[in-house]
Write an enzyme that holds these catalytic residues in place. Structure first.
Site, short mmCIF file in Angstrom:
data_model
loop_
_atom_site.label_atom_id
_atom_site.label_comp_id
_atom_site.label_asym_id
_atom_site.label_seq_id
_atom_site.Cartn_x
_atom_site.Cartn_y
_atom_site.Cartn_z
N CYS A 111 0.85 -1.19 0.00
CA CYS A 111 0.00 0.00 0.00
C CYS A 111 0.89 1.24 0.00
O CYS A 111 1.83 1.33 0.79
CB CYS A 111 -0.91 0.00 1.22
SG CYS A 111 -1.89 1.51 1.39
N GLU A 141 3.20 -5.48 8.59
CA GLU A 141 3.53 -4.08 8.37
C GLU A 141 4.59 -3.60 9.34
O GLU A 141 5.54 -2.89 8.97
CB GLU A 141 2.27 -3.21 8.50
CG GLU A 141 2.55 -1.73 8.29
CD GLU A 141 1.34 -0.85 8.56
OE1 GLU A 141 1.55 0.32 8.95
OE2 GLU A 141 0.19 -1.33 8.37
#
Length: 343
Positions: A111, A141
């Protein structure tokens, strides 16, 4: 912006209200990641590998697996020279270096908002800061962000970690956050850090993404009206779990479900109003299927509660762009939805 609509009028006390929190379901980063895998399937020789889950949703992963995608935990499971997609959650530089050494055909579905956090981590570390990363250990992440500057980043998960944090240079600290955290809890940690370290520097823009923020605000707006909240999302979806926790902190019963099949009739006993939402990695149709399942337990009136309208689009990587890119895909900077609060 607030909007309410219903598909029928409440006719008697036996009719259950279903309040749909909006926004809900897929965000721009998730849509982009899934489309990247779909285009890889069309343009690359089979099989296509994906490191980790492309997004944290069991239904999405199962459907892509059925189409021939092979999900792996680490790159040593990918044959030399094969195509591998990095998930929306990002990877550390060490993973990228391994892929280069192995000659893998890499397609990066990270992303753009996670990439932005990685860039900040490198920049803050390069200027000599001790970087506090607020997040959850083990989340992909967080692992990727820690890998950007492992000698300079300290992970903070809770108030105990804040209290135990003793940097060598208290006057040179900055902070970053995982993009899918609870907004209120994160603010508490930041304030506690700021009380201890008044000179702590903050990022120019917040790291919790627009989609996470918007979904939490939309759910919060209807909690006073419901007795039960159903959140569509998988157990490893951080933003979905945060929605459940938000409702529970406000004293409302909340359940995390992967699909309509998980709805239990006993949850609905005595419940006249249900709040329904979905994490940013859950397909929209799953919410529709939950509404249908609720109808099977009695008449319902459905009310749409749209607090914020999202209009964010992220450009696809050049390696998978095709005819669609020439017909209206927009740059990663298209951001017209910040009135509520990127994924």
């Amino acid at each position: 912006m607030a909007q309410a609509s219903s598909d029928m009028q409440v006719t008697d006390a036996s009719t259950r209200r279903v309040l749909l929190a909006g926004p809900r379901s897929f965000c721009a980063g998730v849509e982009r990641a899934i489309e990247i895998v779909e285009r890889a399937l069309e343009s690359r020789p089979a099989p296509v590998y994906v490191r980790k889950q492309i997004v944290h949703n069991a239904v999405v992963v199962d459907e892509l697996s059925d189409r021939g995608v092979i999900f792996v935990e680490e790159l040593d499971e990918v044959p030399d020279g094969a195509t591998v997609v990095f998930s929306a959650h990002g990877v550390s530089p060490a993973v990228r270096e391994e892929a280069d050494r192995r000659g893998l055909d890499v397609i990066d579905a990270t992303c753009p908002l996670v990439t932005r956090v990685h860039m900040k981590a490198r920049r803050f570390a390069a200027r000599g800061d001790t970087v506090v990363l607020i997040g959850h250990a083990g989340h992909e992440e967080v692992e990727g962000t820690l890998g950007e500057a492992p000698d300079s980043i300290v992970l903070i998960q809770d108030h105990d970690d804040v209290a135990a944090f003793t940097p060598e240079n208290p006057g040179q600290i900055s902070y970053l956050t995982q993009t899918t955290l609870a907004v209120d809890e994160t603010a508490e940690y930041i304030e506690a850090l700021r009380e201890r370290f008044p000179q702590m520097r903050e990022p120019a823009s917040e790291d919790i993404c627009y989609a996470t923020t918007n979904r939490q605000q939309a759910l919060r707006a209807l909690l006073a009206e419901v007795e039960l909240v159903l959140v569509v999302g998988s157990t490893n979806s951080s933003n979905s779990v945060r929605l459940v926790e938000l409702a529970q902190r406000e004293g409302v019963e909340a359940k995390l479900i992967d699909s309509a099949a998980d709805v239990r009739p006993e949850w609905l006993t005595g419940v006249r109003a249900v709040g329904l939402t979905a994490g940013a990695s859950a397909p929209h149709r799953l919410v529709e299927e939950v509404v249908a399942a609720l109808r099977a337990h009695g008449p319902v009136v459905v009310e749409e509660r749209e607090l914020t309208r999202e209009d964010t689009h992220f450009e696809l990587p050049s390696s998978v762009r095709g005819p669609k890119a020439a017909t209206g895909e927009q740059d990663s900077a298209t951001r017209q939805d910040r009135d509520g609060g990127a994924a």
